[in-house]
Write an enzyme that holds these catalytic residues in place. Structure first.
Site, PDB file in Angstrom:
ATOM      1  N   TYR A 150      46.430 -53.727  51.958  1.00  0.00           N
ATOM      2  CA  TYR A 150      44.885 -53.345  52.374  1.00  0.00           C
ATOM      3  C   TYR A 150      44.068 -54.619  52.182  1.00  0.00           C
ATOM      4  CZ  TYR A 150      45.230 -48.445  51.333  1.00  0.00           C
ATOM      5  OH  TYR A 150      45.534 -47.132  51.545  1.00  0.00           O
ATOM      6  N   LYS A 153      59.878 -50.859  46.149  1.00  0.00           N
ATOM      7  CA  LYS A 153      60.822 -50.555  47.140  1.00  0.00           C
ATOM      8  C   LYS A 153      61.620 -52.046  47.109  1.00  0.00           C
ATOM      9  CE  LYS A 153      62.244 -48.983  51.123  1.00  0.00           C
ATOM     10  NZ  LYS A 153      63.203 -47.586  51.266  1.00  0.00           N
ATOM     11  N   ASP A 172      60.706 -44.026  47.838  1.00  0.00           N
ATOM     12  CA  ASP A 172      61.133 -42.798  48.791  1.00  0.00           C
ATOM     13  C   ASP A 172      61.791 -41.653  47.844  1.00  0.00           C
ATOM     14  OD1 ASP A 172      63.201 -44.925  48.462  1.00  0.00           O
ATOM     15  OD2 ASP A 172      63.948 -44.813  50.486  1.00  0.00           O
ATOM     16  N   ASP A 202      48.398 -44.819  47.435  1.00  0.00           N
ATOM     17  CA  ASP A 202      47.436 -44.091  48.188  1.00  0.00           C
ATOM     18  C   ASP A 202      48.398 -42.834  48.590  1.00  0.00           C
ATOM     19  OD1 ASP A 202      45.304 -43.126  49.928  1.00  0.00           O
ATOM     20  OD2 ASP A 202      46.443 -44.162  51.905  1.00  0.00           O
ATOM     21  N   ASP A 230      47.994 -38.526  47.226  1.00  0.00           N
ATOM     22  CA  ASP A 230      47.901 -37.411  47.976  1.00  0.00           C
ATOM     23  C   ASP A 230      48.881 -36.444  47.773  1.00  0.00           C
ATOM     24  OD1 ASP A 230      45.482 -38.470  48.915  1.00  0.00           O
ATOM     25  OD2 ASP A 230      45.681 -37.524  50.890  1.00  0.00           O
TER      26      ASP A 230
HETATM   27  C1  IPM Z   1      41.897 -43.344  49.074  1.00  0.00           C
HETATM   28  C2  IPM Z   1      41.505 -43.352  50.748  1.00  0.00           C
HETATM   29  C3  IPM Z   1      41.267 -44.669  50.969  1.00  0.00           C
HETATM   30  C4  IPM Z   1      42.395 -45.703  50.771  1.00  0.00           C
HETATM   31  C5  IPM Z   1      40.861 -45.073  52.318  1.00  0.00           C
HETATM   32  C6  IPM Z   1      39.694 -44.141  52.764  1.00  0.00           C
HETATM   33  C7  IPM Z   1      40.494 -46.274  52.737  1.00  0.00           C
HETATM   34  O1  IPM Z   1      42.657 -42.731  51.502  1.00  0.00           O
HETATM   35  O2  IPM Z   1      40.937 -43.566  48.256  1.00  0.00           O
HETATM   36  O3  IPM Z   1      42.971 -42.587  48.777  1.00  0.00           O
HETATM   37  O4  IPM Z   1      43.493 -45.735  51.511  1.00  0.00           O
HETATM   38  O5  IPM Z   1      42.581 -46.328  49.752  1.00  0.00           O
HETATM   39 MN    MN Z   2      44.117 -41.854  50.329  1.00  0.00          MN
END
Ligand code: IPM
Ligand code: MN
Ligand code: NAD
Length: 365
Positions: free
Chosen positions: A146, A196, A228, A252, A256
């Protein structure tokens, strides 16, 4: 009377809808604890770009600078709408990453929590959920791909190319490792290190530092998983996890997946902690697909308030009650549309309906 300044960044999409519910909770907490939360709204995100010409305007920086904590709603537009904003002004690159960098919020806590009573929200089978899910992803938030060097252009062969580097130095790894070990020490004393190192040299250094820091925590067991494989284990046996630590991009993606395990990203709050300043935000995005319909689940935003009460204002008891109030509303058979599945006999509630019920429940606790 204690008085705290809280910057309020509504953000985009469902941001303003779920933030309105979060501030109801803050109002109640303020009233009954004789605390003053001075809420300081600040434009931030795509909406700020259109109204102020910048997705993180100077006036918002000044508000965040003076705030004791920052409460942030999700930002961003749909894939198509995003194209209306120049690349570097888009709220992800133009506001969110600069916010993280400005306050060096390197430690991102993303709890994945589903008590047994709410197990029916998960798409996983009951025997996998067992007594419920309770682990925390600790994601490094200001390093890696990032924030590494980026270059684009035309190469010697006349082809478009891109070069993005995954950068960490040992100090950056050490400080997140310490946060992870400290957290593991307070919980079940097991730390899953996700990496990894079979391919990435960044992970080789990461693992070296994890092992060095681990020497100071002899009572914490460290289990190393390749990222993975960890993605598979999160589906097959999520209960083996308690504290997981990983670099920015892995965190990230896997966080999710945490939302997927619970049944919705709407159940994913988070805390982003830096040396001097912290901000709190849902893990999910602005959900353009459901914005403006009052069907978004504000749990993630209210949970972020609970994390702020605990981590920025030492109001641990109130934080616990906020969690309890939210669980209790779900346990009474209410559900937001994101969590409802065919066959679940739920009483469907709107965004503000959930916020009102949680506020009422909290008032009783
Ligand atoms: C998160 C989001 C952000 C990230 C994006 C929107 C930059 O997906 O906070 O998880 O990738 O960190
Ligand atoms: Mn995210
Ligand atoms: P998203 O997280 O916004 O949505 C993914 C899915 O989850 C959608 O179906 C959405 O309806 C659902 N969802 C998310 N939050 C919900 C909630 N509280 N209640 C009910 N359902 C919910 O991801 P996306 O659609 O890929 O991204 C949309 C925008 O959000 C993009 O611009 C992205 O960059 C941005 N984003 C911002 C942040 C942030 O501000 N920290 C985080 C992730 C994505």
């Amino acid at each position: 009377m204690d008085s705290y300044k809280v910057a309020i960044l509504d953000g985009d999409g469902i941001g303003p809808e779920i933030m309105a519910e979060a501030t109801k909770i803050l109002d109640l907490i303020a009233e009954r604890n004789q605390v003053n939360f001075e809420l300081l709204p600040a434009p931030f995100g795509a909406s700020a770009y259109f109204s102020h010409g910048h997705s993180f305007p100077e006036e918002s920086k000044a508000i965040c600078d003076k705030a004791d904590a920052i409460l942030k709603g999700p930002i961003g537009l749909s894939h198509e709408e995003s194209k209306k904003i120049p690349l570097d002004m888009q709220p992800e690159r133009g506001a969110l990453l600069p916010l993280r960098r400005r306050y060096n919020t390197f430690a991102n806590f993303r709890p994945v929590f589903l008590p047994k009573g709410l197990a029916h929200f998960s798409p996983l089978k009951p025997d996998i959920i067992g007594d419920g899910i309770d682990f925390i992803i600790i994601r490094e938030l200001v390093g890696g791909l990032y924030f590494g060097n980026k270059e684009t252009g035309i190469n010697e062969d006349g082809k478009r190319f891109v070069n993005e580097s995954l950068e960490y130095d040992e100090d950056q790894i050490r400080r997140i490792a310490r946060v992870a070990f400290d957290t593991a020490k307070k919980r079940k004393k097991v730390l899953h290190n996700i990496h990894k190192s079979n391919v990435l040299k960044s992970s080789v250094l990461w693992n070296e530092v994890i092992e060095e820091v681990g020497v100071d925590y002899p009572d914490v067991e460290v289990i190393h998983f390749l990222v993975d494989a960890a993605a598979t284990y999160l589906c097959l046996n999520p209960r083996q996890f308690d504290v997981m630590v990983m670099e920015n991009m892995f965190g990230d993606i896997l966080s999710d997946q945490g939302g997927g395990i619970l049944g919705s990203l709407g159940l994913m709050p988070s805390a982003c902690i830096g040396p001097k300043k912290a901000y709190y935000e849902p893990s999910h995005g602005s959900a353009p697909d459901i914005a403006g319909q009052s069907i978004a689940n504000p749990y993630s935003m209210i949970g972020s308030v609970a994390m702020m009460l605990e981590m920025s204002f030492n109001m641990e008891d109130e934080a616990k009650k906020v969690w309890q109030a939210m669980q209790s509303v779900f346990a009474q058979g209410y559900s937001t549309p994101d969590l409802s599945k065919p066959g679940i006999n739920a009483k469907m509630i709107s965004t503000d309906g959930f916020g009102d019920l949680v506020t009422e429940e909290l008032a009783r606790l």
